[in-house]
Design a protein around this motif. Structure first.
Motif, PDB file in Angstrom:
ATOM      1  N   VAL A 162       0.841  -1.200   0.000  1.00  7.80           N
ATOM      2  CA  VAL A 162       0.000   0.000   0.000  1.00  7.80           C
ATOM      3  C   VAL A 162       0.874   1.247   0.000  1.00  7.80           C
ATOM      4  O   VAL A 162       0.608   2.212  -0.733  1.00  7.80           O
ATOM      5  CB  VAL A 162      -0.951  -0.006   1.211  1.00  7.80           C
ATOM      6  N   GLU A 163       1.932   1.238   0.832  1.00  7.55           N
ATOM      7  CA  GLU A 163       2.847   2.380   0.859  1.00  7.55           C
ATOM      8  C   GLU A 163       3.543   2.553  -0.492  1.00  7.55           C
ATOM      9  O   GLU A 163       3.761   3.679  -0.956  1.00  7.55           O
ATOM     10  CB  GLU A 163       3.891   2.180   1.966  1.00  7.55           C
ATOM     11  N   ALA A 164       3.876   1.432  -1.120  1.00  9.72           N
ATOM     12  CA  ALA A 164       4.516   1.511  -2.435  1.00  9.72           C
ATOM     13  C   ALA A 164       3.579   2.126  -3.467  1.00  9.72           C
ATOM     14  O   ALA A 164       3.998   2.937  -4.310  1.00  9.72           O
ATOM     15  CB  ALA A 164       4.954   0.122  -2.880  1.00  9.72           C
ATOM     16  N   ALA A 165       2.304   1.773  -3.411  1.00 10.18           N
ATOM     17  CA  ALA A 165       1.326   2.349  -4.333  1.00 10.18           C
ATOM     18  C   ALA A 165       1.190   3.854  -4.106  1.00 10.18           C
ATOM     19  O   ALA A 165       1.049   4.632  -5.060  1.00 10.18           O
ATOM     20  CB  ALA A 165      -0.028   1.654  -4.172  1.00 10.18           C
ATOM     21  N   ARG A 166       1.229   4.292  -2.841  1.00  5.94           N
ATOM     22  CA  ARG A 166       1.156   5.730  -2.542  1.00  5.94           C
ATOM     23  C   ARG A 166       2.360   6.462  -3.121  1.00  5.94           C
ATOM     24  O   ARG A 166       2.225   7.536  -3.724  1.00  5.94           O
ATOM     25  CB  ARG A 166       1.109   5.943  -1.031  1.00  5.94           C
ATOM     26  N   VAL A 167       3.528   5.887  -2.929  1.00  9.77           N
ATOM     27  CA  VAL A 167       4.754   6.521  -3.432  1.00  9.77           C
ATOM     28  C   VAL A 167       4.716   6.636  -4.950  1.00  9.77           C
ATOM     29  O   VAL A 167       5.187   7.626  -5.534  1.00  9.77           O
ATOM     30  CB  VAL A 167       5.988   5.712  -2.974  1.00  9.77           C
ATOM     31  N   LEU A 168       4.120   5.654  -5.611  1.00  5.43           N
ATOM     32  CA  LEU A 168       4.046   5.677  -7.070  1.00  5.43           C
ATOM     33  C   LEU A 168       2.948   6.612  -7.588  1.00  5.43           C
ATOM     34  O   LEU A 168       2.756   6.729  -8.793  1.00  5.43           O
ATOM     35  CB  LEU A 168       3.808   4.262  -7.602  1.00  5.43           C
ATOM     36  N   GLY A 169       2.224   7.246  -6.673  1.00  4.56           N
ATOM     37  CA  GLY A 169       1.236   8.236  -7.081  1.00  4.56           C
ATOM     38  C   GLY A 169      -0.159   7.711  -7.319  1.00  4.56           C
ATOM     39  O   GLY A 169      -0.982   8.401  -7.935  1.00  4.56           O
ATOM     40  N   ALA A 170      -0.460   6.516  -6.841  1.00  4.77           N
ATOM     41  CA  ALA A 170      -1.811   5.964  -7.024  1.00  4.77           C
ATOM     42  C   ALA A 170      -2.815   6.766  -6.200  1.00  4.77           C
ATOM     43  O   ALA A 170      -2.518   7.216  -5.097  1.00  4.77           O
ATOM     44  CB  ALA A 170      -1.842   4.501  -6.609  1.00  4.77           C
ATOM     45  N   ARG A 173      -8.673   5.996  -4.382  1.00  5.25           N
ATOM     46  CA  ARG A 173      -9.637   5.039  -4.928  1.00  5.25           C
ATOM     47  C   ARG A 173      -8.923   3.859  -5.559  1.00  5.25           C
ATOM     48  O   ARG A 173      -9.341   2.707  -5.390  1.00  5.25           O
ATOM     49  CB  ARG A 173     -10.538   5.729  -5.957  1.00  5.25           C
ATOM     50  N   ALA A 174      -7.856   4.134  -6.288  1.00  2.00           N
ATOM     51  CA  ALA A 174      -7.106   3.046  -6.927  1.00  2.00           C
ATOM     52  C   ALA A 174      -6.492   2.121  -5.881  1.00  2.00           C
ATOM     53  O   ALA A 174      -6.491   0.892  -6.038  1.00  2.00           O
ATOM     54  CB  ALA A 174      -6.021   3.622  -7.832  1.00  2.00           C
ATOM     55  N   ILE A 175      -5.977   2.696  -4.800  1.00  2.00           N
ATOM     56  CA  ILE A 175      -5.385   1.874  -3.745  1.00  2.00           C
ATOM     57  C   ILE A 175      -6.447   0.987  -3.101  1.00  2.00           C
ATOM     58  O   ILE A 175      -6.237  -0.203  -2.842  1.00  2.00           O
ATOM     59  CB  ILE A 175      -4.710   2.767  -2.687  1.00  2.00           C
ATOM     60  N   LEU A 176      -7.634   1.584  -2.854  1.00  2.00           N
ATOM     61  CA  LEU A 176      -8.704   0.839  -2.213  1.00  2.00           C
ATOM     62  C   LEU A 176      -9.150  -0.355  -3.047  1.00  2.00           C
ATOM     63  O   LEU A 176      -9.244  -1.475  -2.545  1.00  2.00           O
ATOM     64  CB  LEU A 176      -9.904   1.756  -1.952  1.00  2.00           C
TER      65      LEU A 176
END
Length: 263
Positions: A162-170, A173-176
């Motif tokens: 999840v943290e990796a997805a945030r760092v990549l700019g997701a 909604r996309a993360i969820l």
């Protein structure tokens, strides 16, 4: 489930309708009891006939299965969808969203749901009671799934992917829905499967109490209710829908337990 899906074919093969009266199959001299042994079981009526009306029990059982499964599956789908979405938002978002959704779950779970279902269905119009049952069952059922999804989402919110997805700019909604939700499909599927027998039993209970499906639409709970005055004189009519209800609920519980073991 195959029997429910094939209800039109089964009744077409037997030539019986779930709403057709057969006065020739009952004995007025005995107060309307079926003619013949075991509730009037014969080649024409493999599971006998209803006392007083002579309606074919097999036809009513298979169409009752269709109705019970349809209502329970749709109610499970509704409750699972609402519970999953709100549980994800509450568990992942936290803060005010978690507080509002959490208090809403607490409020609905604190209600004596069966009493409120009886009250709501008692004042509901006779139009489409099947949809009303789906809506009422789903309304009171989603907090139980929502609680589980909320807890799982909170546990996943701080994971590395999840943290990796945030760092990549997701986006949130996309993360969820792309990262968190796929990791929750297992527990959601197990809980949803275990919810189905509960909805089947609740629908049968509401129909038994006379606030569910209205006659002449066949329902297992309705059949059991109408069989109560006859159970001593015609136990077959009482046992047939009861056994089908028992086996169906047991089967879904076994499937749910098996899915839980596979996880």
């Amino acid at each position: 489930m195959l029997m429910a899906l094939g209800a039109p074919l089964i009744t077409a093969l037997t030539g019986q309708s779930p709403t057709e009266f057969h006065p020739e199959a009952i004995d007025p001299a005995l107060g309307g009891l079926p003619k013949g042994p075991w509730g009037g079981i014969s080649a024409e009526h493999p599971l006998g006939v209803e006392p007083a009306t002579g309606r074919d029990v097999l036809a009513r059982v298979v169409w009752g299965a269709r109705l019970s499964l349809l209502i329970s599956l749709l109610a499970t789908l509704l409750a699972t969808t609402i519970g999953t979405v709100l549980g994800l938002v509450a568990g992942f978002q936290g803060g005010w969203a978690d507080m509002v959704i959490g208090r809403l779950m607490d409020l609905l779970m604190s209600f004596p749901s069966l009493i409120f279902m009886i009250a709501l269905m008692s004042v509901a119009p006779d139009g489409n009671r099947e949809l009303m049952l789906v809506a009422v069952l789903g309304l009171f059922g989603w907090p139980y799934i929502g609680r589980i999804v909320r807890g799982q989402a909170m546990a996943l919110a701080g994971r590395e992917f999840v943290e990796a997805a945030r760092v990549l700019g997701a986006t949130r909604r996309a993360i969820l829905f792309r990262e968190v939700l796929p990791n929750l499909t297992g527990p959601i599927l197990v809980v949803a499967t275990l919810s189905i027998p509960g909805y089947i039993a609740t629908e049968a209970g509401l129909s038994f109490l006379g606030v569910g499906v209205r006659p002449p639409t066949p329902s297992w709970g309705q059949m059991i209710a109408s069989a109560v005055p006859w159970y001593a004189a015609d136990p077959v009519y009482f046992l047939v829908p009861g056994l089908f209800l028992l086996v169906t609920v047991l089967a879904f519980n076994v499937v749910g337990d098996a899915l839980g073991d596979l996880r």
